[in-house]
Design a protein around this motif. Structure first.
Motif, PDB file in Angstrom:
ATOM      1  N   ASP A 172       0.829  -1.210   0.000  1.00  0.00           N
ATOM      2  CA  ASP A 172       0.000   0.000   0.000  1.00  0.00           C
ATOM      3  C   ASP A 172       0.866   1.265   0.000  1.00  0.00           C
ATOM      4  O   ASP A 172       0.378   2.357   0.255  1.00  0.00           O
ATOM      5  N   TRP A 173       2.158   1.104  -0.293  1.00  0.00           N
ATOM      6  CA  TRP A 173       3.083   2.235  -0.247  1.00  0.00           C
ATOM      7  C   TRP A 173       2.736   3.309  -1.270  1.00  0.00           C
ATOM      8  O   TRP A 173       2.302   3.019  -2.392  1.00  0.00           O
ATOM      9  N   LEU A 174       2.992   4.540  -0.882  1.00  0.00           N
ATOM     10  CA  LEU A 174       2.910   5.663  -1.805  1.00  0.00           C
ATOM     11  C   LEU A 174       3.827   6.767  -1.292  1.00  0.00           C
ATOM     12  O   LEU A 174       4.174   6.802  -0.112  1.00  0.00           O
ATOM     13  N   ILE A 175       4.230   7.631  -2.197  1.00  0.00           N
ATOM     14  CA  ILE A 175       4.934   8.853  -1.800  1.00  0.00           C
ATOM     15  C   ILE A 175       3.895   9.958  -1.780  1.00  0.00           C
ATOM     16  O   ILE A 175       3.264  10.247  -2.803  1.00  0.00           O
ATOM     17  N   GLY A 176       3.681  10.525  -0.606  1.00  0.00           N
ATOM     18  CA  GLY A 176       2.678  11.569  -0.460  1.00  0.00           C
ATOM     19  C   GLY A 176       3.316  12.898  -0.108  1.00  0.00           C
ATOM     20  O   GLY A 176       4.454  12.954   0.366  1.00  0.00           O
ATOM     21  N   SER A 177       2.552  13.963  -0.356  1.00  0.00           N
ATOM     22  CA  SER A 177       3.064  15.299  -0.057  1.00  0.00           C
ATOM     23  C   SER A 177       1.944  16.210   0.416  1.00  0.00           C
ATOM     24  O   SER A 177       0.792  16.090  -0.022  1.00  0.00           O
TER      25      SER A 177
ATOM     26  N   LYS B 202       2.248   5.966  -6.503  1.00  0.00           N
ATOM     27  CA  LYS B 202       1.757   4.779  -5.800  1.00  0.00           C
ATOM     28  C   LYS B 202       2.525   3.564  -6.298  1.00  0.00           C
ATOM     29  O   LYS B 202       2.681   3.375  -7.504  1.00  0.00           O
ATOM     30  N   GLN B 203       2.995   2.746  -5.372  1.00  0.00           N
ATOM     31  CA  GLN B 203       3.822   1.611  -5.778  1.00  0.00           C
ATOM     32  C   GLN B 203       3.060   0.624  -6.640  1.00  0.00           C
ATOM     33  O   GLN B 203       3.615   0.052  -7.578  1.00  0.00           O
ATOM     34  N   LEU B 204       1.781   0.410  -6.364  1.00  0.00           N
ATOM     35  CA  LEU B 204       1.006  -0.528  -7.161  1.00  0.00           C
ATOM     36  C   LEU B 204       0.883  -0.085  -8.608  1.00  0.00           C
ATOM     37  O   LEU B 204       0.757  -0.903  -9.512  1.00  0.00           O
ATOM     38  N   ASP B 205       0.921   1.241  -8.838  1.00  0.00           N
ATOM     39  CA  ASP B 205       0.869   1.757 -10.210  1.00  0.00           C
ATOM     40  C   ASP B 205       2.184   1.494 -10.939  1.00  0.00           C
ATOM     41  O   ASP B 205       2.194   1.198 -12.139  1.00  0.00           O
ATOM     42  N   SER B 206       3.276   1.610 -10.214  1.00  0.00           N
ATOM     43  CA  SER B 206       4.582   1.436 -10.851  1.00  0.00           C
ATOM     44  C   SER B 206       4.971  -0.034 -10.996  1.00  0.00           C
ATOM     45  O   SER B 206       5.768  -0.391 -11.857  1.00  0.00           O
ATOM     46  N   ARG B 207       4.392  -0.926 -10.127  1.00  0.00           N
ATOM     47  CA  ARG B 207       4.726  -2.345 -10.195  1.00  0.00           C
ATOM     48  C   ARG B 207       3.534  -3.162  -9.704  1.00  0.00           C
ATOM     49  O   ARG B 207       3.445  -3.527  -8.532  1.00  0.00           O
ATOM     50  N   PRO B 208       2.601  -3.497 -10.619  1.00  0.00           N
ATOM     51  CA  PRO B 208       1.365  -4.185 -10.208  1.00  0.00           C
ATOM     52  C   PRO B 208       1.598  -5.557  -9.574  1.00  0.00           C
ATOM     53  O   PRO B 208       0.845  -5.960  -8.693  1.00  0.00           O
TER      54      PRO B 208
END
Length: 341
Positions: free
Chosen positions: A120-125, A212-218
């Motif tokens: 569920d990782w993401l880089i948020g700001s 979002k990590q799932l977008d970059s590596r499903p």
């Protein structure tokens, strides 16, 4: 010396009586299952993903399956996995990227017996205009350098932003990065999905999801419950029972009628009841906790292992460890047999 028939059988009767009084001591598998075992969950406060262990403890599922388990928070998943490797504790939730790298590089005596495949990782700001480019040179909150959030940051930067980890400044905050963002001390952080409503509730502003990590590596793998290989061989029954308790806990969590009880169990994570129930819905929707599977998909783990080799987490002179060395699905299969259909 004359020995009567009665005298000859007295020692046997004594031994049988001892067994009757203390049956567990005469059955090694069950006796070992009754030893006090520590189950580590990462983060202080713990990440929401560890709620399944808290539910198993508070709802009595460990006791139901005959294991005496204490759930304990460790500062990071890396620290928890080290404690498992040294035999200090029984099991720990630890980031899969770290586990496959440790096993491949150093043949650390860890093996996954249960897992969560969907990160569920993401880089948020907190900056609504944030982009990959605006992260260059910026401070980004992680758990520890080389820890789970740090590894996730590295892979997301490379996969989605075409950047290196050296292009940003990592700030080690254990699981307190979201609090630092909410207080305005950081603009960027590696977040779990349940961190977003917490930050937004404090700042009254939306969090920008930069990557979002799932977008970059499903196809990926997030976290494993790891055991020490030697300890597992010595006391396998206890580990099977721990997994059986997690299967029961996952079923309990999926029932909407239990949402308030799950939120109560999640109190150590620092989430309010309202935020915990919202987080629970989000995690269940993405099947974060595996539903009637072991969460140890071969394709997911082998794909991640190749990624760790590509990004340099597995050393150049080391070969990626094979699936069979990283995961043991048979423990879950035996645990599933203990749980009612």
């Amino acid at each position: 010396m004359n020995i009567t028939k009665h005298d000859r059988f007295t020692p046997i009767r004594t031994a049988l009586a001892a067994c009757a009084i203390s049956a567990l001591a005469c059955l090694p598998g069950i006796a070992s299952a009754q030893q006090k075992l520590t189950f580590a969950i990462p983060g202080i406060p713990p990440i929401f993903g560890g709620t399944i262990a808290l539910v198993a403890e508070q709802q009595g599922f460990f006791k139901k399956h005959g294991v005496d388990v204490a759930v304990r928070a460790f500062e990071t998943g890396a620290a928890a996995s080290r404690a498992v490797a040294t035999g200090e504790i029984a099991v720990a939730f630890s980031p899969t990227p770290l586990v496959v790298s440790q096993v491949s590089n150093s043949d650390v005596k860890l093996i996954g017996i249960y897992g969560m495949e969907h990160p569920d990782w993401l880089i948020g700001s907190t900056d609504p205009n944030a982009t990959c480019a605006s992260m260059k040179g910026a401070a980004v909150g992680v758990d520890s350098v080389g820890g789970a959030r740090s590894i996730a940051l590295k892979t997301m930067l490379m996969g989605s932003c075409k950047m290196k980890i050296e292009d940003v400044q990592e700030v080690a905050l254990s699981s307190n990065g979201p609090a630092a963002m909410a207080a305005g001390q950081l603009k960027f952080g590696v977040l779990h999905i349940d961190d977003i409503p917490f930050i937004e509730s404090q700042t009254k502003k939306p969090v920008k999801m930069v990557v979002k990590q799932l977008d970059s590596r499903p196809v990926d793998h997030y976290m494993m419950l790891v055991a020490n290989k030697d300890k597992l061989a010595q006391n396998r029954d206890a580990y099977v029972r721990i997994i059986a308790a997690l299967i029961d806990a996952q079923r309990f969590m999926r029932d909407p009628a239990n949402a308030a009880k799950v939120a109560e169990a999640a109190k150590p994570t620092g989430r309010s009841a309202d935020l915990a129930e919202k987080a629970l819905k989000a995690y269940l929707a993405m099947e974060f906790w595996p539903d009637n599977t072991d969460g140890l998909g071969r394709k997911n783990i082998e794909t991640l292992t190749q990624v760790m080799k590509k990004v340099g987490n597995i050393k150049q002179d080391k070969a990626p460890a094979p699936y069979e060395r990283i995961a043991d699905p048979s423990v879950w299969r035996d645990a599933r047999a203990l749980v009612k259909p």
